[in-house]
Design an enzyme around this catalytic site. Structure first.
Site, short mmCIF file in Angstrom:
data_model
loop_
_atom_site.label_atom_id
_atom_site.label_comp_id
_atom_site.label_asym_id
_atom_site.label_seq_id
_atom_site.Cartn_x
_atom_site.Cartn_y
_atom_site.Cartn_z
CG ASP A 152 4.13 2.35 -0.52
OD1 ASP A 152 4.68 2.70 -1.55
OD2 ASP A 152 3.28 1.42 -0.48
CG HIS A 186 -3.89 -3.36 -2.10
ND1 HIS A 186 -3.47 -3.89 -3.30
CD2 HIS A 186 -3.39 -2.11 -2.07
CE1 HIS A 186 -2.77 -3.00 -3.96
NE2 HIS A 186 -2.69 -1.90 -3.24
P1 AMP Z 1 -1.19 1.38 -3.47
O1 AMP Z 1 -2.46 0.83 -4.07
O2 AMP Z 1 0.04 0.83 -4.07
O3 AMP Z 1 -1.21 2.88 -3.38
O4 AMP Z 1 -1.17 0.87 -1.98
C1 AMP Z 1 -2.23 1.09 -1.09
C2 AMP Z 1 -1.81 0.70 0.30
O5 AMP Z 1 -1.45 -0.68 0.31
C3 AMP Z 1 -0.55 1.47 0.76
O6 AMP Z 1 -0.71 1.80 2.13
C4 AMP Z 1 0.55 0.46 0.56
O7 AMP Z 1 1.66 0.65 1.41
C5 AMP Z 1 -0.17 -0.84 0.88
N1 AMP Z 1 0.55 -1.96 0.27
C6 AMP Z 1 0.99 -2.05 -1.02
N2 AMP Z 1 1.67 -3.21 -1.20
C7 AMP Z 1 1.66 -3.85 -0.02
C8 AMP Z 1 2.20 -5.09 0.46
N3 AMP Z 1 2.90 -5.90 -0.35
N4 AMP Z 1 1.99 -5.44 1.75
C9 AMP Z 1 1.30 -4.62 2.59
N5 AMP Z 1 0.76 -3.45 2.21
C10 AMP Z 1 0.94 -3.05 0.93
#
Ligand code: AMP
Length: 284
Positions: free
Chosen positions: A152, A37
């Site tokens: 994602d 994030h």
């Molecule tokens: P989430 O909180 O899981 O909904 O993720 C929020 C954003 O962070 C989304 O755009 C995800 O694709 C991105 N994200 C989650 N995990 C990672 C990671 N390991 N590396 C890069 N971006 C990530």
């Protein structure tokens, strides 16, 4: 960093930024923040005058109530990390603020085949819920750039489609940021917080399976590779593999062999001790 809990207070904060014609980068999240994030926040910061991050665990995108109930919450630490990463505004609404009329999917988005493949097949209505909340957030914030993680993969394609459906293609630039991994190869994920150390070690089998497919891409049939990758996960305590699929990286259509020059991506979703993990890797 300014923290806004209501739409009105957020929009008030954005007025002077818009008046000065400064750019806004937006990073939507569900909290339990990690380096993945934060890499999005830093990317936004380096390209925009103002970075807005949202933390909202969106009920309409969960097709499994237990997954929603158990979603990790580390808000104090999240705020601290966002401050350090240089985020300017945190939007932290509650469910009532985002769904004043109740938790309903009130509109259908035409996502075409993306709706029914991979994540769409195994998580019915998931992407409708994602679109519903992202449309609301984009309409409130009206950013110049939207930062999403490649982790994602299918979601990035869905949001690209949403931006087209919203007629915002020229106005909101989508930036896709590479997946941040632990040293072991495990993709960082908020859901990893639900795994103990031994499970995290087993979870690295996803990365190993993708590397195996990459290594033998031109030497074995895709069927064999997908079977071998499934076995690898099963041998590392994964109780259920939703899918391991080699697809065209541009449109996510399943591909059976490497006979053409198309770019390929492998996508995986599997359960380890009740925790559903997803990952992907570009193969060529
Ligand atoms: P989430 O909180 O899981 O909904 O993720 C929020 C954003 O962070 C989304 O755009 C995800 O694709 C991105 N994200 C989650 N995990 C990672 C990671 N390991 N590396 C890069 N971006 C990530």
């Amino acid at each position: 960093m300014i923290i806004c809990k209501t739409i009105t207070s957020l929009q008030q904060q954005l007025i002077p930024i818009n008046q000065k014609q400064q750019t806004i980068g937006f990073v939507p999240t569900m909290g339990a923040l990690h380096e993945g994030h934060l890499s999005l926040i830093r990317a936004s910061n380096s390209q925009n005058d103002c970075t807005v991050c949202s933390i909202f665990v969106n009920p309409t995108q969960f097709n499994n109530q237990e997954d929603y109930n158990k979603y990790p919450n580390t808000i104090t630490q999240d705020i601290y990390q966002l401050e350090l990463a240089g985020c300017n505004i945190l939007f932290l609404p509650d469910v009532k603020e985002m769904y004043p009329d109740g938790i309903l999917i009130s509109k259908q988005y035409n996502l075409d085949y993306l709706e029914n493949i991979l994540e769409g097949e195994y998580r019915p209505n998931h992407f409708q819920g994602v679109c519903q909340i992202v449309e609301k957030l984009l309409s409130i914030i009206n950013p110049n750039q939207l930062f999403l993680g490649q982790k994602d993969y299918q979601q990035c394609m869905v949001i690209k489609k949403l931006i087209e459906l919203m007629d915002k293609k020229g106005a909101i630039k989508l930036e896709i940021i590479p997946t941040i991994r632990e040293k072991t190869g495990l993709a960082m994920s908020s859901r990893n917080a639900r795994l103990n150390e031994a499970e995290k070690e087993n979870a690295t089998a996803i990365f190993k399976a993708m590397m195996h497919i990459k290594k033998y891409l031109n030497k074995k049939s895709f069927d064999t590779l997908e079977k071998e990758a499934t076995e690898l996960l099963q041998n590392h305590a994964f109780e259920k593999v939703d899918y391991i699929k080699i697809c065209n990286a541009t449109n996510l259509q399943e591909v059976q062999n490497t006979n053409s020059s198309q770019k390929l991506v492998v996508l995986i979703a599997a359960f380890l001790n009740g925790v559903r993990l997803i990952d992907n890797m570009q193969l060529n």
